[in-house]
Design a protein around this motif. Structure first.
Motif, short mmCIF file in Angstrom:
data_model
loop_
_atom_site.label_atom_id
_atom_site.label_comp_id
_atom_site.label_asym_id
_atom_site.label_seq_id
_atom_site.Cartn_x
_atom_site.Cartn_y
_atom_site.Cartn_z
N TYR A 147 0.92 -1.38 -0.09
CA TYR A 147 -0.34 0.02 -0.28
C TYR A 147 0.74 1.00 0.09
CZ TYR A 147 -4.59 -1.89 0.37
OH TYR A 147 -6.09 -2.10 0.48
N ALA A 148 2.34 0.91 0.46
CA ALA A 148 2.91 1.84 0.75
C ALA A 148 2.92 3.01 -0.71
CB ALA A 148 4.14 2.13 1.43
N ASN A 149 3.30 3.93 -0.75
CA ASN A 149 3.31 5.08 -2.11
C ASN A 149 5.40 5.69 -1.85
OD1 ASN A 149 1.65 5.71 -3.48
ND2 ASN A 149 0.16 7.23 -1.58
N PRO A 150 6.19 4.94 -3.08
CA PRO A 150 5.56 5.58 -4.16
C PRO A 150 5.16 3.99 -5.15
CG PRO A 150 7.70 6.18 -4.60
CD PRO A 150 7.42 6.19 -3.25
N MET A 151 3.64 3.69 -5.73
CA MET A 151 3.35 2.77 -5.65
C MET A 151 3.92 2.15 -6.76
SD MET A 151 1.46 0.47 -5.01
CE MET A 151 -0.13 1.44 -3.85
N LEU A 169 -1.94 -1.87 -4.32
CA LEU A 169 -2.47 -1.08 -3.90
C LEU A 169 -3.89 -0.17 -3.75
CD1 LEU A 169 -3.69 -5.14 -1.60
CD2 LEU A 169 -3.95 -4.69 -4.21
N CYS A 170 -4.39 0.29 -4.58
CA CYS A 170 -4.48 2.16 -4.30
C CYS A 170 -5.96 1.92 -4.09
CB CYS A 170 -4.14 2.48 -5.30
SG CYS A 170 -4.32 4.24 -4.53
N HIS A 171 -6.41 3.53 -3.64
CA HIS A 171 -8.59 3.24 -3.78
C HIS A 171 -8.49 4.85 -4.81
CE1 HIS A 171 -6.22 6.01 0.14
NE2 HIS A 171 -6.83 6.53 -0.33
N ASN A 200 -0.88 4.01 -11.58
CA ASN A 200 -1.37 4.36 -10.62
C ASN A 200 -1.14 5.21 -10.04
OD1 ASN A 200 -0.38 4.72 -6.67
ND2 ASN A 200 -2.16 3.94 -7.54
N HIS A 201 -2.35 6.03 -10.28
CA HIS A 201 -2.40 7.73 -10.05
C HIS A 201 -2.29 8.76 -11.28
CE1 HIS A 201 -1.07 7.99 -5.56
NE2 HIS A 201 -2.46 7.35 -5.27
N GLN A 202 -2.27 7.48 -12.35
CA GLN A 202 -2.87 8.60 -13.72
C GLN A 202 -3.87 6.88 -14.45
OE1 GLN A 202 0.80 9.83 -16.29
NE2 GLN A 202 1.68 10.32 -14.00
N GLU A 320 -11.30 -0.91 0.58
CA GLU A 320 -9.86 -0.65 0.25
C GLU A 320 -9.76 -2.44 -0.07
OE1 GLU A 320 -7.35 0.75 0.87
OE2 GLU A 320 -7.71 2.49 1.05
N HIS A 321 -8.88 -2.84 -1.18
CA HIS A 321 -9.21 -4.47 -1.99
C HIS A 321 -8.68 -5.02 -0.96
CE1 HIS A 321 -9.71 -2.07 -5.65
NE2 HIS A 321 -8.30 -1.54 -5.83
N ALA A 322 -7.73 -4.72 -0.18
CA ALA A 322 -6.86 -6.42 0.85
C ALA A 322 -7.49 -7.09 1.71
CB ALA A 322 -6.32 -5.26 2.68
N SER A 323 -8.24 -7.00 2.06
CA SER A 323 -9.78 -8.00 2.75
C SER A 323 -10.39 -8.51 1.91
CB SER A 323 -10.58 -7.19 3.95
OG SER A 323 -11.16 -6.23 2.85
N HIS A 324 -11.18 -7.99 -0.04
CA HIS A 324 -11.34 -8.72 -0.70
C HIS A 324 -10.77 -9.31 -1.11
CE1 HIS A 324 -14.93 -5.98 0.06
NE2 HIS A 324 -14.33 -5.04 0.41
N ILE A 325 -9.37 -9.34 -1.29
CA ILE A 325 -8.63 -10.49 -1.95
C ILE A 325 -7.95 -11.62 -1.37
CG2 ILE A 325 -5.65 -10.44 -2.88
CD1 ILE A 325 -6.58 -7.68 -3.31
#
Length: 488
Positions: A147-151, A169-171, A200-202, A320-325
């Protein structure tokens, strides 16, 4: 089920709590173990107390441990989640403050631009240390969720050099979709079906359907321009939509610093940003927000601890994606999301070695990406500019080559629009010297950088940027929260 999840950087208290409660919304996961690790014993003990309170209040068999010994936390883990910020707010302040001396005005500075690139230099050596530990002491084939940037840079390094099964993963996609659904008058974001792809972010909403009906550019532009709030807060984002034909996932402030056009002239910046909240373009806005959030948490900790006594409400599980993954991998309940992975054919007109963010499906067989997507040419061109910077930045972080680092910064779209090569060379020297404690791969280059700085004739200025706000006191934050509560 019984397995172990390690969270690195668990001292990111609010986010760790969110991940924890999301995961425990999955009925099968009640008996798993969470191993928290962080460099700050103080932060670790605060978050452990909160999570212990949640476990106790919900009468769960969940096990929570906390240690500053990262390797111990990773022992036997099936999943490893990273939400670290190497250097903390001290280093982050330099990511914003030093580029301002050279005319580079950033809102966030955590993805590319001068701040994001140096952030990557600090993170990547540590990411590789994480990967080494994962390979050696975690479960065989453990999955690393970053989850850490820069992703993109962190994920690129973990996959290419760390040799660990990694997904970023990003939201941003979810938040952008919520905006689009709102302006189109949807009763729920679930009415919106979309394909969002890029980096990511674009990332770009290249297909949109509302209740099965295709939404075109003109309808979307009209909807945003008619919205009483977004028409003011997202001026730059709407302008890009008009010119590119597709909407970007990223907030006004984020998007503004990835492009060379909107933040290069100080007198133009205020035309495109909005100061109602930091995320819409404020100079150093995320640094101010992060500082205030840290101060608020430290002061109001008893309230956070008290709130942890409430029952977990599965209806409030976040997107947030983590729990669903994890749920999909462990239970085979299929999940569709947008994930950061190595391209390898996912997007046809982006470099194949790049880390892309695009749709995929998760089941017990893993993350399965939809392949063969082609971006509109303008979106691809913008992404490629950033990918070239990311690639050089990753290679510089791995090699400790300060000249390559300077070239990466020089090729950044916003930096290149604002600064001369001489200014970039000095700025990077200054940033490397200031952040030397977190840049071990550049230790050999620091003495020469100091020598060059002592002789440099490149002029700098003390400038707070076009839209700077000072950090608010706890008293000011309390007054603002009280006013908002009274208003509504």
């Amino acid at each position: 089920m019984s397995f172990k999840i390690a969270i690195i950087g668990a001292g990111s208290v609010g986010f760790t709590k969110k991940l924890f409660t999301d995961i425990l919304c999955v009925p099968e996961f009640k008996g798993i173990e969470f191993a928290l690790t962080d460099v700050s014993e103080h932060n670790l003990q605060m978050i452990k107390a909160i999570l212990d309170r949640i476990v106790e209040a919900n009468k769960l068999p969940t096990k929570v441990t906390a240690t500053t010994d990262r390797r111990k936390a990773l022992e036997g883990a099936r999943y490893v989640i990273s939400c670290v910020r190497v250097g903390g707010l001290e280093a982050y302040a330099d990511d914003i403050r030093i580029p301002l001396k050279y005319g580079i005005d950033q809102c966030v500075g955590d993805t590319i631009c001068a701040g994001g690139i140096l952030y990557g230099q600090r993170n990547i050596p540590v990411i590789l240390d994480f990967c080494k530990d994962i390979r050696e002491v975690a479960e065989t084939d453990a999955k690393f969720l970053n989850y850490a940037n820069p992703m993109a840079m962190n994920t690129w390094a973990a996959i290419e050099y760390g040799k660990v099964d990694t997904v970023g993963l990003c939201h941003g996609v979810q938040h952008g979709a919520e905006q689009i659904a709102e302006v189109l008058g949807a009763k729920s974001p679930r009415e919106l079906d979309y394909v969002c792809s890029g980096i990511n972010h674009q990332t770009w909403f290249i297909e949109l359907r509302l209740n099965g009906r295709e939404i075109g550019k003109d309808e979307l532009v009209a909807a945003f321009e008619a919205h009483p709030v977004y028409s003011r807060q997202e001026k730059l984002r709407i302008d890009v939509l008009k010119r590119f034909g597709v909407y970007s996932t990223e907030s006004n402030g984020h998007l503004s610093e990835y492009l060379p056009w909107y933040r290069k002239r100080p007198d133009e910046i205020t035309r495109w940003i909005d100061m109602s909240d930091w995320i819409h373009g404020e100079t150093g806005g995320y640094l101010r927000y992060s500082t205030e959030t840290r101060n608020w948490f430290e002061t109001e900790y008893p309230q956070f601890l008290e709130a942890a006594s409430k029952p977990i409400d599965p209806s409030k599980r976040s997107n947030e994606h983590a729990s669903h993954i994890l749920e999909a991998l462990e239970t085979n309940r299929v999940y569709r999301g947008h994930f950061n992975v190595k391209n390898d054919g996912v997007i046809t007109n982006l470099p194949q070695d790049a880390i892309v963010e695009s749709p995929g499906f998760v089941d017990r067989f893993g993350i399965n990406m939809s392949a063969g997507i082609t971006l509109p040419e303008a979106c691809a061109a913008t992404c490629i500019s950033s990918i070239n910077v990311q690639r050089m930045s990753v290679h510089a972080a791995i090699s400790g080559d300060i000249d390559l680092l300077k070239l990466a910064v020089l090729h950044d779209p916003l930096v290149g629009a604002v600064s001369t090569p001489e200014e970039v060379w000095q700025m990077v020297d200054e940033m490397v010297v200031a952040q030397a404690a977190w840049l071990p791969q550049f230790a050999h280059a620091v003495p020469a950088a100091k020598e060059r700085l002592s002789k440099s004739r490149v002029k700098t200025r003390e400038w707070a940027g076009a839209a700077w706000r000072s950090v608010r006191s706890i008293e000011e934050l309390r007054a603002e929260k009280a006013a908002l509560k009274q208003a509504g």
